[in-house]
Motif scaffolding. Structure first.
Motif, mmCIF file in Angstrom:
data_model
loop_
_atom_site.group_PDB
_atom_site.id
_atom_site.type_symbol
_atom_site.label_atom_id
_atom_site.label_comp_id
_atom_site.label_asym_id
_atom_site.label_seq_id
_atom_site.Cartn_x
_atom_site.Cartn_y
_atom_site.Cartn_z
ATOM 1 N N ALA A 117 78.048 19.503 48.820
ATOM 2 C CA ALA A 117 77.597 18.223 48.285
ATOM 3 C C ALA A 117 76.682 18.392 47.074
ATOM 4 O O ALA A 117 76.757 17.607 46.124
ATOM 5 N N ALA A 118 75.832 19.408 47.068
ATOM 6 C CA ALA A 118 74.921 19.620 45.940
ATOM 7 C C ALA A 118 75.667 20.008 44.670
ATOM 8 O O ALA A 118 75.217 19.708 43.564
ATOM 9 N N ALA A 119 76.811 20.648 44.820
ATOM 10 C CA ALA A 119 77.591 21.102 43.664
ATOM 11 C C ALA A 119 78.553 20.027 43.155
ATOM 12 O O ALA A 119 79.222 20.233 42.145
ATOM 13 N N PHE A 120 78.631 18.895 43.802
ATOM 14 C CA PHE A 120 79.597 17.846 43.469
ATOM 15 C C PHE A 120 79.219 16.959 42.282
ATOM 16 O O PHE A 120 80.055 16.730 41.400
ATOM 17 N N PRO A 121 78.009 16.376 42.207
ATOM 18 C CA PRO A 121 77.773 15.277 41.266
ATOM 19 C C PRO A 121 78.030 15.585 39.796
ATOM 20 O O PRO A 121 78.787 14.856 39.139
ATOM 21 N N GLU A 122 77.434 16.604 39.246
ATOM 22 C CA GLU A 122 77.532 16.851 37.802
ATOM 23 C C GLU A 122 78.970 17.059 37.353
ATOM 24 O O GLU A 122 79.433 16.428 36.395
ATOM 25 N N VAL A 123 79.698 17.937 38.010
ATOM 26 C CA VAL A 123 81.046 18.262 37.532
ATOM 27 C C VAL A 123 82.023 17.115 37.755
ATOM 28 O O VAL A 123 82.818 16.788 36.867
ATOM 29 N N PHE A 124 81.979 16.486 38.912
ATOM 30 C CA PHE A 124 82.950 15.413 39.170
ATOM 31 C C PHE A 124 82.621 14.144 38.398
ATOM 32 O O PHE A 124 83.530 13.465 37.917
ATOM 33 N N TYR A 125 81.356 13.804 38.235
ATOM 34 C CA TYR A 125 81.018 12.635 37.419
ATOM 35 C C TYR A 125 81.435 12.869 35.969
ATOM 36 O O TYR A 125 82.002 11.990 35.326
ATOM 37 N N THR A 126 81.149 14.062 35.446
ATOM 38 C CA THR A 126 81.515 14.377 34.065
ATOM 39 C C THR A 126 83.024 14.323 33.880
ATOM 40 O O THR A 126 83.526 13.715 32.918
ATOM 41 N N GLY A 153 86.189 21.637 34.439
ATOM 42 C CA GLY A 153 87.637 21.787 34.309
ATOM 43 C C GLY A 153 88.352 21.751 35.646
ATOM 44 O O GLY A 153 89.371 21.066 35.801
ATOM 45 N N THR A 154 87.826 22.469 36.633
ATOM 46 C CA THR A 154 88.478 22.453 37.946
ATOM 47 C C THR A 154 88.365 21.073 38.592
ATOM 48 O O THR A 154 89.298 20.626 39.264
ATOM 49 N N ALA A 155 87.253 20.380 38.382
ATOM 50 C CA ALA A 155 87.120 19.014 38.889
ATOM 51 C C ALA A 155 88.120 18.090 38.197
ATOM 52 O O ALA A 155 88.750 17.249 38.845
ATOM 53 N N ALA A 156 88.279 18.248 36.888
ATOM 54 C CA ALA A 156 89.225 17.410 36.138
ATOM 55 C C ALA A 156 90.658 17.619 36.627
ATOM 56 O O ALA A 156 91.426 16.656 36.770
ATOM 57 N N ILE A 157 91.024 18.858 36.897
ATOM 58 C CA ILE A 157 92.366 19.149 37.418
ATOM 59 C C ILE A 157 92.574 18.434 38.756
ATOM 60 O O ILE A 157 93.601 17.783 38.981
ATOM 61 N N GLN A 158 91.601 18.526 39.646
ATOM 62 C CA GLN A 158 91.721 17.887 40.962
ATOM 63 C C GLN A 158 91.813 16.365 40.842
ATOM 64 O O GLN A 158 92.633 15.721 41.516
ATOM 65 N N LEU A 159 90.985 15.780 39.982
ATOM 66 C CA LEU A 159 91.001 14.325 39.813
ATOM 67 C C LEU A 159 92.311 13.853 39.181
ATOM 68 O O LEU A 159 92.877 12.837 39.591
ATOM 69 N N ALA A 160 92.796 14.592 38.174
ATOM 70 C CA ALA A 160 94.049 14.220 37.519
ATOM 71 C C ALA A 160 95.216 14.293 38.508
ATOM 72 O O ALA A 160 96.064 13.386 38.560
#
Length: 166
Positions: A117-126, A153-160
Motif C-alpha cells: 500500500a505504501a508503494a501504490f500512491p505515487e506511481v499509480f496516481y502519476t 511505467g509498470t503501473a501504466a502498463i497495468q492500468l492500460a
C-alpha cells in the motif's frame, strides 16, 4: 515521536533518526500511525536539497505512507480509528505518525499489506493522470509507454491493460 531527518550540516546530507514533535490533526485531517513508507525520486531530490517541502508540509521526508487511522481532526466524516489507509503526502511519511487531509486517504483492500500500500500512491496516481486525464486514453486504443520498467511505467502498463488497451 521519531522521524528520519536530513542532517543539513553534514556534507553528504546524511539521514538520522531523531525525536520530533507529535503531529496533531487539524480540522479536516486524520492522524495516521505509519506502518510502512516508500522511497521515490522526489524523496531523493529532497534529501539532496533540490526539492524543498511545500509550505505547511512537515520538514522531514516521505511522500507516501500506509498505516492505521489513530485520531480524527474536527469535522472529519467517513473515517474511523483503526481503519487501514494509504496516502500520497506533501511530506512527513518517514515518521511514526503523520496528519493527513482526509480527502487524500485511500482505504486498503483486505488482501494488501502495508508495504504494498505504501508503494501504490505515487506511481499509480502519476500513471493514471497521464494516461486517462492528460492523454484521454480510451478502451481499445494502443499506447506506447516509454520506461516501462520504471515504477510509473509498470503501473501504466497495468492500468492500460485493465482498461482494455494494447
Amino acid at each position: 515521536m521519531k522521524a528520519i531527518l536530513v542532517d543539513e550540516q553534514n556534507p553528504e546530507r546524511a539521514l538520522r533518526w531523531a525525536e520530533v514533535p507529535d503531529p496533531l490533526p487539524g480540522p479536516g485531517e486524520v492522524l495516521v500511525d505509519i506502518h510502512a513508507t516508500a522511497v521515490n525520486r522526489a524523496d531523493l531530490l529532497q534529501r539532496a536539497g533540490n526539492y524543498p517541502p511545500p509550505p505547511g508540509a512537515p520538514p522531514y521526508l516521505g511522500l507516501e505512507m500506509a498505516g492505521v487511522v489513530a485520531r480524527l481532526g474536527a469535522g472529519v466524516k467517513g473515517w474511523q480509528p483503526g481503519e487501514r489507509v494509504c496516502a500520497l503526502l506533501a511530506g512527513g511519511g518517514y515518521a511514526e505518525k503523520v496528519a493527513v487531509p482526509e480527502q487524500l486517504l485511500v482505504r486498503l483492500p483486505e488482501n494488501w499489506d502495508f508495504a504494498r500500500a505504501a508503494a501504490f500512491p505515487e506511481v499509480f496516481y502519476t500513471a493514471f493522470v497521464n494516461l486517462f486525464m492528460e492523454a484521454q486514453l480510451q478502451p481499445g486504443e494502443r499506447v506506447l509507454i516509454h520506461g516501462g520498467a520504471s515504477g510509473v511505467g509498470t503501473a501504466a502498463i497495468q492500468l492500460a491493460r485493465a482498461a482494455g488497451c494494447r
